[in-house]
Motif scaffolding. Structure first.
Motif, PDB file in Angstrom:
ATOM      1  N   PHE A  56     -39.548 113.129  -6.100  1.00 41.64           N
ATOM      2  CA  PHE A  56     -40.998 112.975  -6.198  1.00 41.64           C
ATOM      3  C   PHE A  56     -41.388 111.497  -6.206  1.00 41.64           C
ATOM      4  N   ASP A  57     -40.539 110.649  -6.814  1.00 44.16           N
ATOM      5  CA  ASP A  57     -40.800 109.204  -6.772  1.00 44.16           C
ATOM      6  C   ASP A  57     -40.793 108.701  -5.330  1.00 44.16           C
ATOM      7  N   LEU A  58     -39.814 109.131  -4.545  1.00 40.11           N
ATOM      8  CA  LEU A  58     -39.722 108.703  -3.154  1.00 40.11           C
ATOM      9  C   LEU A  58     -40.865 109.278  -2.324  1.00 40.11           C
ATOM     10  N   SER A  59     -41.323 110.471  -2.683  1.00 37.32           N
ATOM     11  CA  SER A  59     -42.488 111.048  -2.009  1.00 37.32           C
ATOM     12  C   SER A  59     -43.728 110.209  -2.283  1.00 37.32           C
ATOM     13  N   ALA A  60     -43.875 109.761  -3.545  1.00 40.13           N
ATOM     14  CA  ALA A  60     -45.021 108.934  -3.908  1.00 40.13           C
ATOM     15  C   ALA A  60     -44.997 107.591  -3.174  1.00 40.13           C
ATOM     16  N   GLN A  61     -43.804 107.125  -2.827  1.00 42.98           N
ATOM     17  CA  GLN A  61     -43.672 105.879  -2.073  1.00 42.98           C
ATOM     18  C   GLN A  61     -43.874 106.089  -0.575  1.00 42.98           C
ATOM     19  N   ARG A 142     -40.127  90.896  -1.533  1.00 41.85           N
ATOM     20  CA  ARG A 142     -40.392  91.349  -2.909  1.00 41.85           C
ATOM     21  C   ARG A 142     -40.533  90.161  -3.851  1.00 41.85           C
ATOM     22  N   GLU A 143     -39.667  89.156  -3.680  1.00 40.25           N
ATOM     23  CA  GLU A 143     -39.753  87.983  -4.544  1.00 40.25           C
ATOM     24  C   GLU A 143     -40.981  87.141  -4.219  1.00 40.25           C
ATOM     25  N   LEU A 144     -41.338  87.054  -2.941  1.00 40.90           N
ATOM     26  CA  LEU A 144     -42.596  86.389  -2.602  1.00 40.90           C
ATOM     27  C   LEU A 144     -43.776  87.111  -3.252  1.00 40.90           C
ATOM     28  N   GLY A 145     -43.691  88.437  -3.315  1.00 37.74           N
ATOM     29  CA  GLY A 145     -44.769  89.228  -3.913  1.00 37.74           C
ATOM     30  C   GLY A 145     -44.979  88.928  -5.379  1.00 37.74           C
ATOM     31  N   GLN A 146     -43.962  88.367  -6.048  1.00 33.33           N
ATOM     32  CA  GLN A 146     -44.115  88.022  -7.455  1.00 33.33           C
ATOM     33  C   GLN A 146     -45.076  86.857  -7.656  1.00 33.33           C
ATOM     34  N   PHE A 147     -45.387  86.128  -6.588  1.00 33.13           N
ATOM     35  CA  PHE A 147     -46.371  85.055  -6.683  1.00 33.13           C
ATOM     36  C   PHE A 147     -47.800  85.595  -6.634  1.00 33.13           C
ATOM     37  N   VAL A 148     -47.944  86.843  -6.223  1.00 33.76           N
ATOM     38  CA  VAL A 148     -49.279  87.462  -6.143  1.00 33.76           C
ATOM     39  C   VAL A 148     -49.708  87.867  -7.549  1.00 33.76           C
ATOM     40  N   LEU A 149     -50.876  87.414  -7.963  1.00 36.57           N
ATOM     41  CA  LEU A 149     -51.314  87.641  -9.334  1.00 36.57           C
ATOM     42  C   LEU A 149     -51.728  89.085  -9.595  1.00 36.57           C
ATOM     43  N   ASN A 150     -52.154  89.788  -8.563  1.00 37.32           N
ATOM     44  CA  ASN A 150     -52.554  91.186  -8.723  1.00 37.32           C
ATOM     45  C   ASN A 150     -51.341  92.080  -8.468  1.00 37.32           C
ATOM     46  N   PRO A 151     -50.790  92.720  -9.506  1.00 37.00           N
ATOM     47  CA  PRO A 151     -49.564  93.512  -9.312  1.00 37.00           C
ATOM     48  C   PRO A 151     -49.768  94.717  -8.408  1.00 37.00           C
ATOM     49  N   TYR A 152     -50.979  95.253  -8.342  1.00 34.34           N
ATOM     50  CA  TYR A 152     -51.234  96.397  -7.473  1.00 34.34           C
ATOM     51  C   TYR A 152     -51.123  95.993  -6.001  1.00 34.34           C
ATOM     52  N   ILE A 153     -51.586  94.804  -5.685  1.00 35.27           N
ATOM     53  CA  ILE A 153     -51.459  94.315  -4.310  1.00 35.27           C
ATOM     54  C   ILE A 153     -49.993  94.076  -3.978  1.00 35.27           C
ATOM     55  N   ALA A 154     -49.249  93.477  -4.917  1.00 36.99           N
ATOM     56  CA  ALA A 154     -47.827  93.221  -4.688  1.00 36.99           C
ATOM     57  C   ALA A 154     -47.077  94.524  -4.457  1.00 36.99           C
ATOM     58  N   ASP A 155     -47.355  95.540  -5.266  1.00 38.83           N
ATOM     59  CA  ASP A 155     -46.694  96.845  -5.103  1.00 38.83           C
ATOM     60  C   ASP A 155     -47.050  97.479  -3.759  1.00 38.83           C
ATOM     61  N   PHE A 156     -48.304  97.343  -3.367  1.00 43.06           N
ATOM     62  CA  PHE A 156     -48.760  97.911  -2.097  1.00 43.06           C
ATOM     63  C   PHE A 156     -48.025  97.263  -0.919  1.00 43.06           C
ATOM     64  N   ARG A 161     -43.748  97.491   3.218  1.00 46.08           N
ATOM     65  CA  ARG A 161     -42.561  96.847   3.780  1.00 46.08           C
ATOM     66  C   ARG A 161     -41.413  97.839   3.930  1.00 46.08           C
ATOM     67  N   VAL A 162     -41.186  98.628   2.889  1.00 45.37           N
ATOM     68  CA  VAL A 162     -40.120  99.627   2.934  1.00 45.37           C
ATOM     69  C   VAL A 162     -40.424 100.669   4.013  1.00 45.37           C
ATOM     70  N   GLN A 163     -41.667 101.130   4.071  1.00 42.30           N
ATOM     71  CA  GLN A 163     -42.036 102.129   5.075  1.00 42.30           C
ATOM     72  C   GLN A 163     -41.833 101.591   6.486  1.00 42.30           C
ATOM     73  N   ALA A 164     -42.150 100.317   6.690  1.00 44.53           N
ATOM     74  CA  ALA A 164     -41.960  99.729   8.019  1.00 44.53           C
ATOM     75  C   ALA A 164     -40.491  99.719   8.413  1.00 44.53           C
TER      76      ALA A 164
END
Length: 266
Positions: A56-61, A142-156, A161-164
């Motif tokens: 279900f976690d992978l489905s949510a992703q 993923r590590e570049l995403g840690q510079f993004v202050l909004n965690p929801y944007i980083a997760d998105f 990226r994984v889907q691509a």
């Protein structure tokens, strides 16, 4: 359930999810592959509960599709899906750098690790090692995403990226990789970010997304050619010769060096 039992189950859940994600990203679980909770539980020798939670976690992703009666299936992404992923990521990143002081915080202590990821991704791409390339490329972003202050944007952005890569991996394995077609801009991008050179960041990202969309164009053209009716379908009098000609053309377009050969780091 005791605390240790909860930790064990959650650890199993994450381990199973990670293992299955790796199988999908490696292309060993191809798009459309179906399986059930019972099959996965037996494969890993665990109970059904952590397996169900992991699936279900992978489905949510967005990596799996679930059906109440048929179980789970590795999601099949189309070229249109891939194009939409690239456009979505481009729009989000453009938005982040419109006012980077409020949305992005570059931490100098994190740059050394990102530089290493960038270098390894480029070496893997040039060496044609797809498994290593995917691993380092995902870590890089993923590590570049840690510079993004909004965690929801980083997760998105990480999710896209994984889907691509799920979309790309089996096509790359099918057609081969040509290093001249791969995107090698990881190192230029991280150095532009380190200098806070927003103009160069934009240039690197525009190059990246233009590369992705150009590959989508080539894949669409290839699919259109493959799905076009052959001479034998349009003219009954040229059956055998038309079939032979179509086969020769298909073999040529499938060559790794052909314009249709994909070679993009997702």
């Amino acid at each position: 359930m005791s605390p240790s039992g909860g930790v064990t189950r959650n650890t199993l859940r994450q381990q199973i999810a990670d293992a299955l994600r790796d199988e999908v990203l490696a292309g060993r679980l191809p798009p459309g592959r179906e399986f059930t909770v019972k099959q996965i539980a037996e494969q890993y020798g665990v109970s059904a509960t952590p397996v169900r939670e992991a699936l279900f976690d992978l489905s949510a992703q967005g990596l799996l599709a679930s059906d109440q009666h048929r179980g789970f299936q590795v999601r099949e992404f189309t070229v249109a899906d891939y194009r939409a992923m690239a456009e979505a990521r481009a729009l989000v990143v453009e938005g982040l750098f419109r006012n980077p002081a409020e949305r992005v915080a570059v931490r100098p202590e994190g740059l050394a690790s990102i530089r290493r990821r960038a270098g390894e991704a480029v070496r893997a791409a040039k060496g044609g090692d797809l498994d290593v390339l995917i691993g380092y490329d995902l870590r890089f972003w993923r590590e570049l995403g840690q510079f993004v202050l909004n965690p929801y944007i980083a997760d998105f952005l990480t999710k896209l990226r994984v889907q691509a890569w799920v979309f790309a991996v089996h096509r790359l394995r099918r057609d081969g990789m040509d290093e001249n077609l791969l995107w090698f801009g990881h190192e230029e991008l991280v150095e532009a970010i380190a200098r806070c050179d927003h103009e160069q960041v934009h240039a690197a990202m525009h190059s990246y997304y233009a590369h992705a969309l150009a590959w989508a164009d080539r894949l669409e053209a290839r699919e259109a050619e493959e799905n076009a009716p052959g001479p034998s379908e349009s003219s009954g009098s040229s059956g055998s010769s038309g079939s032979s000609g179509s086969s020769g053309s298909s073999g040529s377009s499938g060559s790794p060096a052909s314009p249709e050969a994909p070679g993009h780091c997702a």
